[in-house]
Design an enzyme around this catalytic site. Structure first.
Site, PDB file in Angstrom:
ATOM      1  CG  ASN A   1      68.825  31.042  19.677  1.00 52.32           C
ATOM      2  OD1 ASN A   1      68.745  32.029  18.955  1.00 52.32           O
ATOM      3  ND2 ASN A   1      69.462  31.057  20.831  1.00 52.32           N
ATOM      4  CB  CYS A   2      64.676  33.810  16.994  1.00 49.04           C
ATOM      5  SG  CYS A   2      63.203  34.858  16.925  1.00 49.04           S
ATOM      6  CG  ASP A   3      60.568  29.901  20.062  1.00 48.25           C
ATOM      7  OD1 ASP A   3      61.399  29.011  19.748  1.00 48.25           O
ATOM      8  OD2 ASP A   3      60.132  30.048  21.217  1.00 48.25           O
TER       9      ASP A   3
END
Length: 105
Positions: free
Chosen positions: A8-10
């Site tokens: 979920n890390c951009d």
């Protein structure tokens, strides 16, 4: 090519989009192999620790003084992301320089 990061890390998602043949290993769910983490720490030192993260700000001073590898093992989100393993060569982060080097491989 393996990208160690968070699903979920951009920034990890940007790297994964730019490197469609890479595999994302979620460090929270699967961790980072000890040998890879030891090589990364030897190469990047304290830069491997993300001191701007919410997790870091939530630690007290005693916890912050622990060994960086022990801290990352206890709190995987503290690792600066992404850590990219491209055929044994490690890259940290997703800056323009790193992106240019890795996409040129």
């Amino acid at each position: 090519m393996i990208i160690y990061g968070l699903k979920n890390c951009d920034t990890c998602r940007k790297a994964l989009r730019s490197l469609p043949d890479a595999t994302l290993v979620d460090v929270r769910a699967d961790g980072v192999p000890d040998d890879v983490m030891a090589r990364a720490f030897a190469q990047f030192g304290a830069a491997l620790l993300n001191t701007r993260s919410t997790t870091w700000r939530g630690l007290d001073s005693q916890e912050r003084d622990q060994d960086p590898l022990a801290l990352i093992a206890a709190h995987p989100a503290l690792m600066k992301r992404p850590l990219i393993d491209a055929d044994g060569t490690l890259y940290l982060g997703w800056t323009k320089d790193v992106a240019a080097q890795v996409t040129a491989l």
